[in-house]
Write an enzyme that holds these catalytic residues in place. Structure first.
Site, PDB file in Angstrom:
ATOM      1  N   ASP A 206      -2.580   6.195  -3.707  1.00 52.54           N
ATOM      2  CA  ASP A 206      -1.408   5.505  -3.186  1.00 52.54           C
ATOM      3  C   ASP A 206      -0.942   4.442  -4.187  1.00 52.54           C
ATOM      4  O   ASP A 206      -1.584   4.244  -5.221  1.00 52.54           O
ATOM      5  CB  ASP A 206      -1.684   4.929  -1.797  1.00 52.54           C
TER       6      ASP A 206
ATOM      7  N   SER B 165       0.831  -1.195   0.000  1.00 47.36           N
ATOM      8  CA  SER B 165       0.000   0.000   0.000  1.00 47.36           C
ATOM      9  C   SER B 165       0.874   1.258   0.000  1.00 47.36           C
ATOM     10  O   SER B 165       1.673   1.453  -0.890  1.00 47.36           O
ATOM     11  CB  SER B 165      -0.968  -0.034   1.180  1.00 47.36           C
TER      12      SER B 165
ATOM     13  N   ASP C  45      -5.831   2.000  -3.691  1.00 45.40           N
ATOM     14  CA  ASP C  45      -7.054   1.820  -2.900  1.00 45.40           C
ATOM     15  C   ASP C  45      -7.395   3.095  -2.118  1.00 45.40           C
ATOM     16  O   ASP C  45      -8.555   3.353  -1.827  1.00 45.40           O
ATOM     17  CB  ASP C  45      -6.991   0.587  -1.986  1.00 45.40           C
TER      18      ASP C  45
ATOM     19  N   ASP D  38      -1.023   1.204  -4.633  1.00 46.61           N
ATOM     20  CA  ASP D  38      -1.887   0.128  -5.136  1.00 46.61           C
ATOM     21  C   ASP D  38      -3.298   0.619  -5.449  1.00 46.61           C
ATOM     22  O   ASP D  38      -4.182  -0.167  -5.764  1.00 46.61           O
ATOM     23  CB  ASP D  38      -1.922  -1.053  -4.173  1.00 46.61           C
TER      24      ASP D  38
END
Length: 575
Positions: free
Chosen positions: A301, A149, A305, A303
């Site tokens: 961010d 993340s 999400d 990834d």
């Protein structure tokens, strides 16, 4: 330096032929040159936290590497076979822009295939929400995404998803962890069956794009879409693969990408942290917004999400919204759209978390829907969708810059949330309003809520012990008064108890156990202490509120609420 015997036992195991020569040589070098690093690398096994398993990449049981992820995957393979006897098992795997994510993704695919499990592996990096979508779209039994993340560049991680597209929750998480713990490293099957690995890309991409536009689009006029000037940055992450095509498909034409941050790069060279929660991360996007006189700014961010959002205030100045604000803006808009469409029948719900703004409860009450509140992490909101099939999920979020529109994706989804915010902003602009003005009107209608977060970082073995001690101290020396206000209720999620300090009565909490403490004060303020499940941090969340009669009351009310938060922080000696 003295190293404990239990750590040396683990080190010696990693010096056996089960582990490759390169690994053994690195350990031998650490024994002489970096005994402290050796201790940090082996003093514990990496654990599953709020968002799966995250850790620093390197050699050892407390690091992300071929063997720790191989063991996870072998254990998950064994568990899947036990859970779905006789079925042709299928898993989907995605990975982000981090160093080694592609290599680790292939290793995970190899282990699954070596266990006779069909693997759908994305051919390139893809956002986490697309992996959640793909699990259901491809009728998989499970899914994996390799990501840490928003953690620093030296980290990577491993998130596990189940059949419904949501992350692992009880009882599966504990059962799988038990299987993994009981495995020997020598039992990991690394020899791939390439015939069982299928690479996926454009077909799943198109299905995800179509689904996102269908779920997060709400009849905005073509003129309004073309009239919205958007600045967007992927912060060197995976959202660059999906956000531009989704916005293009939806009809947004004035999308301005921050060029210096558009190329995926696991070093995240232009930011201190690739976390849209941190104002610094959006510095370049805000500069571009001022240059172009943009209406709205988005940052995601690595990834994809989480999303950060900036909008123009009443003085035409760009300001960053926090996660609670974006969550209530999007939830209110969805509720209003559902109400207008006649879709609210009393069998609908929105989702939130125990550390997020209580304003979500006010919205639910006003629109006659339920607000289900769970622990931190979107896996709990996804679990509500699975556990209450008779209820329709409208949307939900958490304060840490995450939101989910509908149930096609069962994790926080910056791609869908960006499109939804564009719809809100475009429609507001068309009618002479703005996102900021819409939020201000909500404060009049539902109560003025203000939240603040403090994160205290404590790294390494000593840091983990300090965080543990801080929570022990809070429990053993309970606070009865803060800022001149009596504490009327204490919820201790580790002990599953809610104690009314006025009556002395204690009631059980039905939410699963977690190391969280929440204080409720008599003036409606809420203070929460929670060690992070994914980072070496302890977090303190503050929520204060008041009622206001009109928009003109906002400046004074905001000043009073800001001062109240400062007073609470000072009294708790957290500044």
């Amino acid at each position: 330096m003295h190293i404990e015997k239990n750590i040396l036992d683990k080190v010696n195991e990693w010096l056996t032929p089960t582990f490759d020569r390169e690994t053994q040589e690195k350990i031998k070098d650490m024994m002489t040159s970096s005994p402290k690093e050796l201790e940090e690398s082996f003093y514990k096994n990496l654990e599953f936290g709020t968002g799966g398993m995250r850790g620093i990449m390197g050699i050892g049981t407390n690091r992300i590497n071929k063997y720790t992820l191989g063991k996870n995957t072998q254990g998950l393979s064994d568990y899947l076979k036990k859970s779905f006897p006789g079925e042709n098992l299928k898993v989907a795997i995605a990975y982000d822009c981090r160093h080694n994510s592609d290599v680790l993704g292939k290793i995970v695919a190899d282990v699954f295939s070596a266990n006779g499990i069909k693997v759908f592996l994305f051919s390139e990096m893809r956002p986490t929400p697309e992996l959640s979508f793909a699990v259901k779209h491809l009728n998989c039994h499970a899914g994996i995404v390799l990501t840490a993340s928003h953690n620093p560049p030296e980290y990577n991680g491993y998130k596990v998803y189940w059949q419904d597209g949501g992350q692992l929750v009880p009882p599966q998480d504990a059962e799988i962890i038990q299987v993994i713990e009981n495995l020997k490293y020598s039992e990991i099957r690394f020899e791939a069956n390439e015939d069982l690995i299928e690479y996926i890309d454009t077909d799943v991409d198109q299905a995800f794009i179509d689904s996102t536009v269908a779920n997060a689009g709400f009849n905005t006029s073509a003129f309004a879409k073309q009239n919205l000037k958007i600045v967007y940055t992927s912060l060197h992450g995976t959202s660059i693969k999906m956000v531009p095509p989704v916005l293009a498909k939806a009809g947004y034409t004035d999308v301005n990408i921050v060029p210096e941050q558009a190329v995926p790069n696991g070093d995240f060279p232009t930011v201190v942290s690739p976390n849209p929660e941190e104002p610094e991360a959006l510095t370049m996007a805000l500069a571009l917004a001022e240059k172009l006189n943009a209406d709205i700014v988005f940052g995601t961010d690595p990834d994809s999400d989480r999303l950060g959002v900036a909008v123009r205030d009443n003085q035409d100045k760009m300001i960053l919204l926090n996660g609670n604000q974006t969550m209530v803006i999007m939830t209110h808009y969805l509720l209003e759209q559902w109400r207008k469409a006649g879709k609210i029948k009393g069998k609908e719900f929105i989702g939130s978390t125990i550390v997020s703004t209580p304003m979500m409860l006010e919205l639910a009450s006003a629109y006659n829907v339920e607000c289900k509140v769970g622990l931190t992490g979107f896996k709990w909101i996804a679990k509500f969708i699975k556990d209450y099939p008779e209820l329709k999920f409208i949307g939900g979020g958490e304060e840490s810059f995450g939101f989910m529109v509908g149930d096609a994706v069962r994790d926080k989804d910056a791609v869908g949330a960006i499109l939804l915010m564009c719809e809100i902003a475009a429609q507001a602009k068309e009618k002479g309003s703005s996102v900021y003005k819409e939020l201000q009107q909500m404060f009049v209608d539902f109560g003025f809520y203000k939240e603040h977060l403090i994160s205290i970082t404590k790294k390494g073995i000593e840091g983990a012990q300090q965080i543990k001690q801080m929570m022990i101290d809070l429990r053993e020396n309970p606070v009865s008064e803060i800022n001149g206000q009596r504490v009327i209720m204490v919820e201790d999620y580790q002990n599953s108890t809610a104690k009314n300090l006025l009556s002395g009565e204690t009631e059980p909490l039905t939410i699963p156990k977690s190391d969280v403490l929440i204080y409720y004060l008599e003036d409606g303020s809420k203070i929460c202490a929670r060690p992070s499940g994914t980072e070496p941090k302890i977090k303190f969340y503050f929520s204060v509120n008041c009622t206001i009669e009109s928009l003109s009351d906002i400046p004074e009310a905001e000043q009073q609420l800001d001062q109240k938060i400062k007073n609470i922080i000072a009294e708790m000696q957290l500044n």
